[in-house]
Design a protein around this motif. Sequence first.
Motif, short mmCIF file in Angstrom:
data_model
loop_
_atom_site.label_atom_id
_atom_site.label_comp_id
_atom_site.label_asym_id
_atom_site.label_seq_id
_atom_site.Cartn_x
_atom_site.Cartn_y
_atom_site.Cartn_z
N GLU A 15 0.82 -1.21 0.00
CA GLU A 15 0.00 0.00 0.00
C GLU A 15 0.86 1.27 0.00
O GLU A 15 0.55 2.24 -0.68
CB GLU A 15 -0.91 0.00 1.22
CG GLU A 15 -2.00 1.07 1.20
CD GLU A 15 -3.05 0.80 0.14
OE1 GLU A 15 -3.67 1.77 -0.33
OE2 GLU A 15 -3.26 -0.38 -0.24
N LEU A 16 1.94 1.26 0.77
CA LEU A 16 2.85 2.40 0.85
C LEU A 16 4.28 1.88 0.69
O LEU A 16 4.63 0.84 1.26
CB LEU A 16 2.72 3.12 2.18
CG LEU A 16 1.41 3.84 2.48
CD1 LEU A 16 1.36 4.29 3.93
CD2 LEU A 16 1.20 5.02 1.54
N LEU A 29 5.48 9.05 5.88
CA LEU A 29 4.27 8.27 5.62
C LEU A 29 3.52 8.06 6.93
O LEU A 29 4.13 8.00 8.00
CB LEU A 29 4.63 6.90 5.02
CG LEU A 29 5.44 6.86 3.73
CD1 LEU A 29 5.94 5.45 3.46
CD2 LEU A 29 4.63 7.37 2.55
N GLN A 30 2.21 7.93 6.83
CA GLN A 30 1.41 7.62 8.01
C GLN A 30 0.14 6.90 7.59
O GLN A 30 -0.49 7.24 6.59
CB GLN A 30 1.05 8.88 8.79
CG GLN A 30 0.43 8.60 10.16
CD GLN A 30 0.18 9.88 10.94
OE1 GLN A 30 -0.68 10.68 10.56
NE2 GLN A 30 0.93 10.08 12.02
N CYS A 31 -0.21 5.88 8.36
CA CYS A 31 -1.45 5.16 8.10
C CYS A 31 -2.06 4.69 9.41
O CYS A 31 -1.42 4.71 10.46
CB CYS A 31 -1.23 3.98 7.16
SG CYS A 31 -0.17 2.68 7.82
N ILE A 68 -5.45 -0.72 5.81
CA ILE A 68 -4.40 0.29 5.87
C ILE A 68 -5.00 1.59 5.35
O ILE A 68 -5.15 1.78 4.13
CB ILE A 68 -3.17 -0.12 5.04
CG1 ILE A 68 -2.56 -1.43 5.55
CG2 ILE A 68 -2.11 0.99 5.04
CD1 ILE A 68 -1.45 -1.99 4.68
N ASN A 69 -5.42 2.43 6.25
CA ASN A 69 -6.02 3.71 5.88
C ASN A 69 -4.93 4.78 5.86
O ASN A 69 -4.42 5.18 6.90
CB ASN A 69 -7.12 4.09 6.86
CG ASN A 69 -8.25 3.08 6.88
OD1 ASN A 69 -8.51 2.42 5.86
ND2 ASN A 69 -8.93 2.93 8.02
N VAL A 70 -4.58 5.24 4.67
CA VAL A 70 -3.49 6.18 4.50
C VAL A 70 -3.90 7.56 4.99
O VAL A 70 -4.96 8.09 4.64
CB VAL A 70 -3.05 6.26 3.02
CG1 VAL A 70 -1.94 7.30 2.84
CG2 VAL A 70 -2.58 4.89 2.54
N LYS A 71 -3.02 8.18 5.83
CA LYS A 71 -3.27 9.51 6.37
C LYS A 71 -2.27 10.53 5.84
O LYS A 71 -2.60 11.69 5.63
CB LYS A 71 -3.21 9.48 7.91
CG LYS A 71 -4.27 8.58 8.54
CD LYS A 71 -4.05 8.42 10.04
CE LYS A 71 -4.30 9.72 10.79
NZ LYS A 71 -5.71 10.14 10.76
N GLU A 72 -1.03 10.12 5.63
CA GLU A 72 0.01 11.02 5.12
C GLU A 72 0.83 10.26 4.09
O GLU A 72 1.16 9.08 4.26
CB GLU A 72 0.95 11.47 6.25
CG GLU A 72 0.30 12.38 7.27
CD GLU A 72 0.49 13.85 6.96
OE1 GLU A 72 1.13 14.16 5.94
OE2 GLU A 72 0.00 14.67 7.73
N LYS A 73 1.17 10.96 3.01
CA LYS A 73 2.06 10.37 2.00
C LYS A 73 2.88 11.50 1.40
O LYS A 73 2.50 12.12 0.41
CB LYS A 73 1.27 9.63 0.92
CG LYS A 73 2.14 8.83 -0.03
CD LYS A 73 1.35 7.82 -0.84
CE LYS A 73 0.40 8.46 -1.81
NZ LYS A 73 -0.19 7.48 -2.76
#
Length: 613
Positions: free
Chosen positions: A552-553, A592-594, A603-608
């Motif tokens: 995912e990331l 990155l943050q999830c 995996i809910n992405v919060k920061e990329k």
Amino acid sequence: MYFNDSVMDDENRASFPESFLTGSAFKVIDGLPDIDTESHFASHPVGKGFPQSVASGDPTSSGMMLWTRVDPSLEAGVSDTEIDGEGFHWLKKPHDKNDSSSAEIIDQGKTVMFQVSTSPDFSFVDVSGFSPIWKDHDHVVRIDLDGMLHPNETYYYRFITKGGLMSKVGRCRTLPPEGSDCSAATIGYVSCQDYTSGYFNALAHLADEQLDFFLHLGDYVYEAAGDASYQTGMEARKITLPSGEDKAFTLEDYRHLYNVYRTDPDLQKLHEKHAMVATWDDHEFANDTYAPAVAPDDSLEPDPERRHSANSAWLEYMPSRVYVPSRSSSSDALKLYRSMTIGDLATLYVTDERAYRDAHPCGERELERYFTGGCENIHSPDRSMLGREQKEWFLGELKNSNSLWNIWGNQVQLTQLKFLGRYINLDAWDGFAHERQTIAQTVMNEGVQNFIALTGDFHSFEASYLQEDYSRDGYKFGVELMVGSVTSSNLNEMVQKNLNNLFDHTTPLPRNATLEIFRTFLPDALSESIVPTKFLFKELQNAIKIENPWIELFDSTSHGYALLELSKSRAVWTACAVDSIKENQAPKSVLLQCEIPNGEVAINVKEKNSFFG
């Protein structure tokens, strides 16, 4: 610690007194000694005599391992023969008669006094006592206070010598009791910190985080130090081994590595602020090692003496509560695998994926280990990374878990990683597909909830789904969260260095495999009219994500650390990157943050914020 019958003889075992191995060689005294610490130590700078500062590790709800090392030129130490087989005794009650040999050792200045307090100024001392300076083990001090501290409490500790030298103050925190209500916890984690590759800026920033403890997933030191191919041209970060060899082979060499690494101010800061839970990967001994004590880059013949030296130094320098089996044990390895429970919130399972593993499935040449089409042996049920006893322990722990979150301290990539139809790395779990499937089936069949693997080794930040099988519609049962390296070269640097004919053995893939990837992927990249490196790597990284849709990331351009914040409702993963490792001190940012919700494999992405996405 790997020992076979030729190494683990009575003489060698005697070189590790039981009281050293267990950290039980100390006497506890009631209250403060009759000494005015402020005036007595005013003439000595704090920290003098303790060149590696202090460290703590393996927290429990009632204790902690404490560690330091005393400068042998300033204070004496006690030899193994001066401590009897049952340890270093002193009775708690002042009016009781104490062992005269212990009193003599203390009077001769062969011990340190330790103080532990809930107050940072030590206005009240909760626990104090004396512990040997282990002369035969590089003048280290090891103390295990398990059973002597209160749960869920922040403690401060320091060491004082008879000559009036005082260490810096360390800080650590005990865990909440198993099963007790716990609403939140934060674990920091790192891996792959080659001293010669750059500055440990990431560790300084991790020290400033609010943590319960930090997890080190391995490659705490790198065995190769003198080889020019490992060096970066940074004069201040070069290491010369006592043997003069390019790689560590002797006990003195391995000790020297830890000795130098622990003088780094950023690493010291991290140890002074937080307790560590540690395991090892390969470079604490040798690259891509497997049992029994084989270092395939150097020889396919086992070298138990070298393995013994590497593991002895690890044991001396790590504040870890690990078990050294007796000769009658069915196992011949130091048991690093262990678990720790944080109230009712989480259990961390720490494994050892080197000491028991079988050889690589398809052969030991570089292109049989890396960027390879594979072989049937990958799926053999007779192959193991964990070894029989450790695998049974791990699966049993998972089956019996009552924790909300189940966290695996896992060294090497768990999810499948292919590129152009070939396996990128058979030194990882792709080389042990049957055992990986067994773990997956256990998690699914036993209903193990909220299963998260924290991974290092590949020098990349990555958030991926763990799947029953790695097809596009494979059933998802957990999440893998990989941390990038502290300093060791990432994939982006690997591309740059290899295309410019610069050798660097800290890269996650060897040179031959890297060149083969580009011969296959973009043949023109190796020609005179080379495409820009930045464009080339972006294409490579995007292609990796397309071929491995469970990722995912993914970012392999940065150095840093990761945080896992746990609560009753969710887990939040944050990957933090530093701007530079070539300058001493550099700012950090969120890369990155999830978020992983409780009860969901998501995996809910919060920061990329990665340039490459």
